[in-house]
Structure formats: C-alpha cells, structure tokens
Scaffold this active site. Structure first.
Site, PDB file in Angstrom:
ATOM      1  N   SER A  64       0.793  -1.239   0.000  1.00  0.00           N
ATOM      2  CA  SER A  64       0.000   0.000   0.000  1.00  0.00           C
ATOM      3  C   SER A  64       0.819   1.280   0.000  1.00  0.00           C
ATOM      4  O   SER A  64       0.249   2.372  -0.085  1.00  0.00           O
ATOM      5  CB  SER A  64      -0.975   0.004   1.190  1.00  0.00           C
ATOM      6  OG  SER A  64      -2.078  -0.827   0.922  1.00  0.00           O
ATOM      7  N   LYS A  67       0.033   3.709  -2.763  1.00  0.00           N
ATOM      8  CA  LYS A  67      -0.966   4.779  -2.680  1.00  0.00           C
ATOM      9  C   LYS A  67      -0.323   6.153  -2.513  1.00  0.00           C
ATOM     10  O   LYS A  67      -0.955   7.172  -2.805  1.00  0.00           O
ATOM     11  CB  LYS A  67      -1.945   4.501  -1.544  1.00  0.00           C
ATOM     12  CG  LYS A  67      -2.801   3.254  -1.775  1.00  0.00           C
ATOM     13  CD  LYS A  67      -3.774   3.041  -0.636  1.00  0.00           C
ATOM     14  CE  LYS A  67      -4.655   1.834  -0.890  1.00  0.00           C
ATOM     15  NZ  LYS A  67      -3.965   0.547  -0.678  1.00  0.00           N
ATOM     16  N   SER A 124      -6.411   3.269   4.029  1.00  0.00           N
ATOM     17  CA  SER A 124      -5.693   2.647   2.919  1.00  0.00           C
ATOM     18  C   SER A 124      -6.668   1.884   2.034  1.00  0.00           C
ATOM     19  O   SER A 124      -6.439   0.727   1.662  1.00  0.00           O
ATOM     20  CB  SER A 124      -4.601   1.704   3.441  1.00  0.00           C
ATOM     21  OG  SER A 124      -3.716   1.344   2.405  1.00  0.00           O
TER      22      SER A 124
END
Length: 346
Positions: A64, A67, A124
């Site tokens: 993640s 992101k 997230s």
C-alpha cells in the site's frame, strides 16, 4: 571427429541457453523483488542527504505504499486545477471489487475526490484508490499506472514500476526504500497545501468513523504522516516523516517481519537521525494496544509507554478495568519489551 565436435558445440549451446534462461529468471522483478529475512531502511533529511541506510536499493514490493504515488498524481492534478476536491467521481464494478482494506463502495455510486483521498491516507482503501486511478487515467487503471511510472522517473524514482493504483499484489510492481524516501520528500515539498492530509487522525465517512492506521502519528513526537503497507510477500512496510526543532526527517522501513518490529526500527532510526542533528530524542507518548485473552470476547485495553530500544529497556503498562471492574482496581506493572510485544497490536 567432426561428429564429436558437433556434439560438443550442441552441449555448449544448450549450456549457454540454460545460463541465459537462469540469469533472466534471477534478474526478473519476481525473483529479485523480495529478500526474505532482510529489512531495507533509509533515513534522509528533507534535502535528500542520507543519514542512515541498510540495503536501501533492494527492489521490494511496495504494497500500500503504492498509494503514496496515487496521491502524488492526485495532488498534481489538483494543483493544476484539472480536478477539484469536491468533484464527484464514479465507482466502477472493477473499483468496487477491490479486496479489503476498503470503504465498501458500491458499483455505480459516486465519491468525492476529498473522500477518496481521506480514504487512502486513513484506511488505505483499495476501492477508493482504484476509483481515483481510473478517473485520472481516463477510465483505465492500467493507463494510470503507466502515468505513475512515468512521473516516478521524472522525480528520480529510477527503480520503481507501478501496475495498479492500490498496491494489491503484482509481481511487476516494485520499488526501493530509497525511491520511497524520494517520493515522500516530493510529497512534502511539491504539494505543501495537500501534504497535511496525511496527518488526518480520522474522518467520518457516511456515518462511520475511519481512524488513521499510521502508528507514528500516535506514537512519535513530531510525526505528521505518511503511509503503511503490508502484503504477505512484501512484509510490513512504513514510510514516515517527523519534524523536531527545525529539522524534518523522512524514514522508510520495508520488509519487516511484524508491525511491532517495523515501528521499533523506524522510531529508533528517526531518533538516531535527530541525534546526529544535535536534537535529543523526545519522550515517546503513551500508545494504546488492545489485548484479548484466549477464550474471552471482551478485550482488555493496555496503555503502554514506548521505549527507544527493543531490548534491555522496560515498558510501563497499565491495564484498564473492564466494565465490571472498579476504576480503583487498575494495576500498574513493569514488563520487559519482549513481554509487551506479545500483546496484540493493531
């Protein structure tokens, strides 16, 4: 004699072919992206000067942390007035199908860009990341990933390749600790008007309170973002930034075996970085952990005072009473750090 020579040439050709095939395998992102048991770290100042490092150029799966690049692209579009925070964007079937963590967006619904950004920095959310990627990429997440990779090269991320907006597993989606530190610095410097999104402690999304997953915001003095990341293949990743005195540091930890170990490595590395700038490490604030004894449904809330070392130091722990217990029954004890690690962390 000629037949013997021909046989030898054939064997050599096969050996060369095998060698090329083998080297191609070992040089592929899938083979070299992960190094089991090895943690990559780096700490830099805001100018990019390296303060400490440990295998910062090993290619790793970002999970993640991806992101952060999705948000960089979003902030870039906002800065150029190509989009606006209150603009509503569609949620496709593909975006809604993303695996957790997610906001639970429904196909055909709409979400504002502000909500999507907040969903990324707190929960997230993979569905919100995909929706942003599809919208900015003209309806195509794969095209958006190409845009991410191109922009990564522009800002100096030479060893990063992106294949989606969320960080869900893809063997060709790779980065390095050094590249993630570069991205973090650019998020701070290039878009100071949007960087404060990262320190959002929580936000209300359609009647639900969504807390921020970043442990540094709650547990390290001066921390103001950025991002956590985890998949089974990637391990436990964390990018963080903190300001103490007039010094801002950026730290990256990738491939840690657990959240607790990841957090300890990061905090110690930042402490050492600030110490090298002549700034004594600040006392770490009280943090919350929740432990659920086996066979019980009710959780006990633990208050733990963090230490600067994973060994040889103690941690003050206070167990809060459950509803049936009296407030006066709170017990304060001192445990070794190894004992506290056994408490279940979020």
């Amino acid at each position: 004699m000629r037949s013997l020579l021909k046989i030898k040439k054939t064997k050599v050709a096969k050996a060369v072919a095998f060698s090329v095939s083998l080297s191609s395998f070992f040089l592929s992102p899938l083979a070299h992206a992960q190094y089991v048991g090895r943690v990559s770290t780096i700490v830099t100042d805001i100018n990019g000067d390296v303060i400490s490092k440990d295998d910062p150029d090993l290619q790793r799966y970002p999970a993640s942390l991806t992101k952060m690049m999705t948000l960089y692209m979003t902030f870039r579009a906002l800065h150029a007035n190509a989009i606006s925070l209150d603009q509503r964007i569609p949620v496709s079937i593909h975006a809604a199908s993303m695996e957790p963590s997610k906001l639970g967006l429904r196909p055909g619904s709409m979400i504002t860009i502000r909500e999507a950004v907040l969903g990324l920095v707190t929960k997230s959310a993979n569905d919100a990341a995909c929706a942003l990627g599809e919208f900015i990429g003209g309806g195509d997440e794969a095209r958006f990933a190409q845009m991410m990779t191109q922009q990564a090269r522009v800002i100096g991320m030479s060893r990063s390749t992106f294949r989606n907006a969320s960080g869900l597993p893809n063997p060709d989606q790779v980065t390095t600790a050094r590249d993630m530190a570069t991205l973090a610095r650019h998020l701070v410097l290039d878009y100071p008007e949007y960087y404060p999104f990262f320190r959002t402690p929580s936000f209300n999304f359609r009647g639900r309170n969504i807390p921020n997953h970043d442990p540094l915001i709650r547990g390290y003095a001066g921390a103001d973002g950025l991002k956590t990341g985890y998949t089974a293949a990637a391990g436990h990743n964390l990018v963080g930034s903190a300001v103490q005195g007039n010094v801002r540091l950026v730290g990256v930890v990738m491939g840690a075996p657990s959240n607790g170990r990841r957090n300890t490595i990061m905090m110690n590395a930042l402490d050492n970085g600030f110490a090298k700038h002549g700034i004594a490490p600040a006392e770490r604030p009280m943090v919350l952990a929740r432990a659920t004894p086996r066979g019980r449904k009710r959780s006990n809330v633990i208050l733990a005072k963090a230490t600067r070392s994973s060994r040889g130091r103690t941690v003050e722990v206070a167990q809060l009473p459950t509803k049936k217990a009296k407030a006066s029954s709170v017990k304060r004890t001192t445990h070794s750090s190894s004992a506290v690690k056994k408490q279940k962390k979020r």
